[in-house]
Scaffold this active site. Structure first.
Site, mmCIF file in Angstrom:
data_model
loop_
_atom_site.group_PDB
_atom_site.id
_atom_site.type_symbol
_atom_site.label_atom_id
_atom_site.label_comp_id
_atom_site.label_asym_id
_atom_site.label_seq_id
_atom_site.Cartn_x
_atom_site.Cartn_y
_atom_site.Cartn_z
ATOM 1 C CE1 TYR A 443 3.807 0.009 3.223
ATOM 2 C CE2 TYR A 443 4.299 1.881 1.830
ATOM 3 C CZ TYR A 443 4.589 0.623 2.253
ATOM 4 O OH TYR A 443 5.660 -0.026 1.728
ATOM 5 C CD GLU A 444 -0.661 -0.489 0.778
ATOM 6 O OE1 GLU A 444 -1.887 -0.401 0.554
ATOM 7 O OE2 GLU A 444 0.187 0.011 0.035
ATOM 8 N N GLY A 445 -3.444 0.535 5.341
ATOM 9 C CA GLY A 445 -4.209 0.349 6.573
ATOM 10 C C GLY A 445 -3.235 0.289 7.727
ATOM 11 C CD GLN A 450 -3.883 -4.272 8.231
ATOM 12 O OE1 GLN A 450 -4.340 -5.369 7.932
ATOM 13 N NE2 GLN A 450 -3.968 -3.223 7.436
#
Lengths: 610, 610
Positions: A443-445, A450
């Protein structure tokens, strides 16, 4: 039941010796005015944080996993036993206000310190830590781009922890690709907006721990363009605030369900249905993606700290087990009177333990360096220093997110392995660390995203300027110490790798500008980020080893701390850093071997062929 | 809900083209007599196996995970809904008898075929597959060293599947270190023994799928020496058999509890309490460890096949999702009419998919090679061929167990990654593959123990003889094809790696004979096994690529199968094989950096210092 002791000795070494943080912070008026740059104070706050985390959060970790969250028919969600009470203690002790702006009730402590608190909370109870963690992102976005009215009304509540925050980005058909979101916003005519749509995977999206929840929601305003350029950011509270800042009427946002997940069961991952919910614009119309990244960058570091924290706690428990569990003989014997020796004597067990230690300590060093750089970026009086820090933050954030969560997951898996069959049984708690750590890579990219952020956006798109600066710092360090009797060998390896990083970047960049296009960046990015991560960790290990040897040479190693640092550095360069050799080869291999025939290899017909 | 299609095309390619198995089997009278060497028959059996597995076992995989097993107060265990009915179909169709000795009702099919059945079952439903899987080990030990009386009474029941088997080795304080077991056996005076003790982690240890369970139990006979030399193997049935071979009185073995685990929830992992249970000696007194290894070697290959099967099914589902899920644009566009392209266009997604494909197909090739070698070892008329096959089996078994389960776990994790956030949610089923795959690295001898078995026992203890033979085969192959336009580059890499494997082995052996001792073996073993695994996979990929190119050159690639093989081989050598570069460095680093100061680094005081 797993245990956890905050690694205060290491944290203070990094703060005071590696980073010289108190002197750095003392240059920043924001902290000197707030009286939050004092070394003694910082140290005391860390001690207090450790006490809180060890005493209140550790005991709730297994409960949270086993009970999970319960959604009721009306959409309310009950968190696991003890979660709410611990949250009350957390807010009452002021932890939610730690690094917040004093204007809104914050304590104005450095990011450096809140970063450590978050690491500790993630070690102790990552599912619990996500509730205040999400507030942190909402605070950052609102503080940066919210109107004064919104800030005055909402920030004190978020800072005090009375209200928590969320980030509402993902929709069923739009995860990585936020340009496709369908949640819409229509003007109500009174300056507010009606928000309608469905958001999924909303961490801490609904719960009973705070009296209100402030959702920050990406939506498309009527008439806005398609894609990412037509997205705006809205604030949608669960309960509409009264003029006095109290909790008023229920807003039109309801939790439709919560997910059954692999881990982080103590955190409610909600489907949120917005049905004409009243919202307020945050920042500018159609600048939602930019504003979102303020939250997202905070969330990315926070996610990296999950990897760091989970790796650390998994390592600690594997170490304790390895000292306790006796199995097989070792020559010479350690326990001659017993039937077997503690498994810590076996080199392969030591390899697993040292892997956990080496990655955790380097990760902590990087995270604290990054956090101090955030402080510098925001508060240093010298513009050049601010700019330099901002560049470093830009580079290190995707590495912190991806490299630390990948390493954290791998440490959790290896630490579970130290337990043998017992590691697979729930009651020992090791398998929970593995399940909980897995989400950080997603998650969060995702970690693939990244890597693209690092290589594509942060490096190639600025012509390698940021990279050259960092590589210059590293190479200067390497040249300065190349003859050092203790770290000369490390810095030689490091210098070569830093040089190689530059040439690999050139090669990828050239291919990408040629026929290969963006596919060449996409093909190399994940391995490239891992290579870069090793270069950063190698630099930090070399620096830590230098300090350690200087202390030892001066006869200042009473408790063996510096010897441990020096030997862990040696292990790192011998056993972990060589991964760069494989990565250099796979990066060079590029996209060619990935560009396989779709029909033959994947049984897939492209609608339009290249 | 995940799906699964048995990879029959690949299996038949390996059987007929890579291994030329029908011709090999036709040289073995055992199979020609049993009429089980016919290529057409083997192919039909595989088709039938795929139908059974896809139709009966796949639908029960999620049910098994969610329901788990239920232990009742009387110690009985109920398996998940549908498990028992599927088992009845399995036995009625004769699958339990597939490779068993016709003397005891078996069908006398080659290991090659049962190996494929087991792979398929593991893809479909690994928790279910463990029930018949454990029977397989019990059958092997009993068949090899049991008395005629025991064989006549028990083998027909195990072969028919009416009764299942277990392996009862582990005790709370004795996992890897079986020399410490405390379960004891006392003579009853009538040729039977009273068995008393507690065994833990007994897979398929108690259940309702069969009318009886035959436990094979390691115990120490009164008066036997301490350690592994005093351990004997006993057969302890759950119900004592009647003289007519029916089920008689309940024996004194009860399931005290079942474990709550990370995965394989559909399989009951039992604590078994033996309280003077009546048992029969299997094989010779105090030779229990030797006899146990008969079961264990079968179980190790079976565990490797769990890694293979889970990697394959995880890959298949990631591939399907990657074709279906649209997210982000790719240039050139594939779906110009849609908002985004299927994620399979992104090189990093392809990298993850190809990793799954390349490891799965090489693993299948190795497993089938190993299975055919088992057939050769047991049934070839030429003693030299039998010996050669036995040597290969000895080398490949620990690699099959450890390399395939490590790769299978990693594939499951990467395939889950392809799903993004959806991979973390239970309903998609990907996280179950990860949880189920994790145990394979731990049980039946941890992968660290496999590495010691390979490097210590199988290679160094016989002076490198087995290794030299295999390395000779590889180098001859490499020399033969070094100028090949298609595979010349692969065999050059392979030849160098095979040579390096030899020199690394020498280095470790010399260190081990010197001051380093066994610690040097222990320090290198895990990385060494992984290096060796790549050499084996590299050899198999080069051979598969050679066949593929020959077919393509001859214009015989109608469906693109051979093109896919050739391109997957190219990917393997470019992106996975280079891991050997890092491994060579870490192997060479030896034990030096692991021999850290215990007090300083680990906070541990040795009772006796070296």
């Amino acid at each position: 039941m797993p245990t956890y002791k905050a690694p205060l000795r290491d944290i203070k070494f990094l703060m005071n010796e590696l980073l010289d943080a108190p002197s750095e912070l003392a240059q920043m008026p924001y902290y000197t005015q707030n009286d939050t740059a004092d070394a003694e104070l910082l140290s005391q706050v860390l001690d207090e944080a450790a006490r809180f985390v060890e005493g209140e959060l550790v005991p709730l970790n297994r409960v949270g996993d086993q009970e999970g969250c319960t959604r009721h028919d009306n959409g309310d969600v009950t968190t696991p036993t003890g979660f709410k009470a611990a949250y009350q203690k957390y807010t009452q002790a002021g932890w939610s206000a730690l690094d917040a702006d004093p204007t809104y009730g914050g304590q104005g402590m450095p990011h450096l310190i809140s970063n450590v608190l978050v690491e500790m909370m993630n070690s102790a109870n990552v599912a619990w830590a996500m509730y205040p963690g999400l507030s942190h992102g909402a605070y950052a976005a609102l503080h940066a781009v919210g109107s004064d009215e919104l800030k005055t009304l909402y920030l004190p509540k978020i800072v005090s922890g009375e209200w928590t925050g969320t980030m509402c980005l993902t929709e069923p058909h739009a995860g990585t690709d936020l340009g496709m979101i369908r949640t819409k916003a229509s003007e109500n005519g009174d300056g507010t907006y009606a928000i309608t749509g469905t958001k999924i995977f909303i961490s801490a999206g609904e719960h009973d721990m705070a009296e209100n929840i402030v959702h920050l929601v990406l939506a498309r305003l009527d008439g806005s363009p398609e894609g990412t350029k037509g997205i705006s950011l809205f604030l949608v509270p669960k309960f509409l605030p009264t003029a006095q800042g109290g909790v008023g009427e229920r807003n039109g946002v309801v939790c439709g369900s919560i997910e059954h997940k692999m881990g982080i069961n103590g955190n409610a991952t909600a489907v949120l249905n917005f049905d004409g919910a009243q919202g307020w614009l945050v920042g500018e119309v159609n600048k939602g993606m930019n504003h979102m990244f303020i939250m997202m960058n905070a969330a990315r570091l926070g996610t990296g700290l999950q990897g760091l924290g989970l790796g650390e706690v998994a390592y600690q428990n594997a170490l304790a087990y390895a000292k306790d569990r006796t199995q097989m003989r070792h020559e010479p014997r350690v326990n001659p009177a017993e039937q077997a020796d503690p498994i810590i004597v076996h080199p392969d067990v030591r390899r697993m333990l040292l892997t956990g230690k080496a990655y955790s300590e380097a990760g902590r060093a990087m995270a604290m360096w990054l956090a101090l750089s955030l402080d510098t970026e925001h508060h240093h009086p010298d513009e050049a220093r601010r700019k330099e820090a901002a560049d470093l933050v830009a580079l290190l954030t995707p590495i912190a997110k991806a490299f630390m969560t990948d390493n954290g997951f791998n440490i959790a898996v290896q630490s579970q392995q130290v337990f043998g069959g017992h590691g697979y049984i729930q009651e020992w708690g090791m398998e929970q660390f593995v399940r909980d750590a897995r989400i950080g890579q997603i998650y969060e990219g995702t970690n693939g995203i990244q890597a693209l952020d690092l290589l594509g956006r942060k490096i190639l798109m600025d012509g390698g300027r940021r990279l050259q600066k960092l590589a210059g710092t590293l190479q200067a360090f390497a040249e300065e110490h190349e003859g050092d009797e203790h770290i000369g060998d490390y810095v030689n390896q490091l210098g070569k790798a830093a040089q190689q990083l530059g040439s690999l970047t050139m090669v990828i960049g050239q291919k990408a500008m040629g026929e290969g296009g963006a596919d060449e960046v996409n093909a190399a990015a994940v391995d490239y980020l891992r290579f870069f991560g090793h270069v950063v960790y190698g630099y930090l290990w070399a620096r830590m080893a230098k300090i350690a040897h200087d202390k030892m040479d001066a006869g200042q190693d009473r408790d063996g701390f510096y010897l441990a640092k020096a030997q862990t550095a040696r292990f790192y360069f011998a056993k972990l850093f060589p991964e760069t050799k494989a990565l250099a080869a796979t990066i060079k291999a590029g996209n060619e071997t990935l560009a396989v025939d779709d029909r033959a290899v994947f049984g897939w017909e492209q609608l339009v062929t290249a």
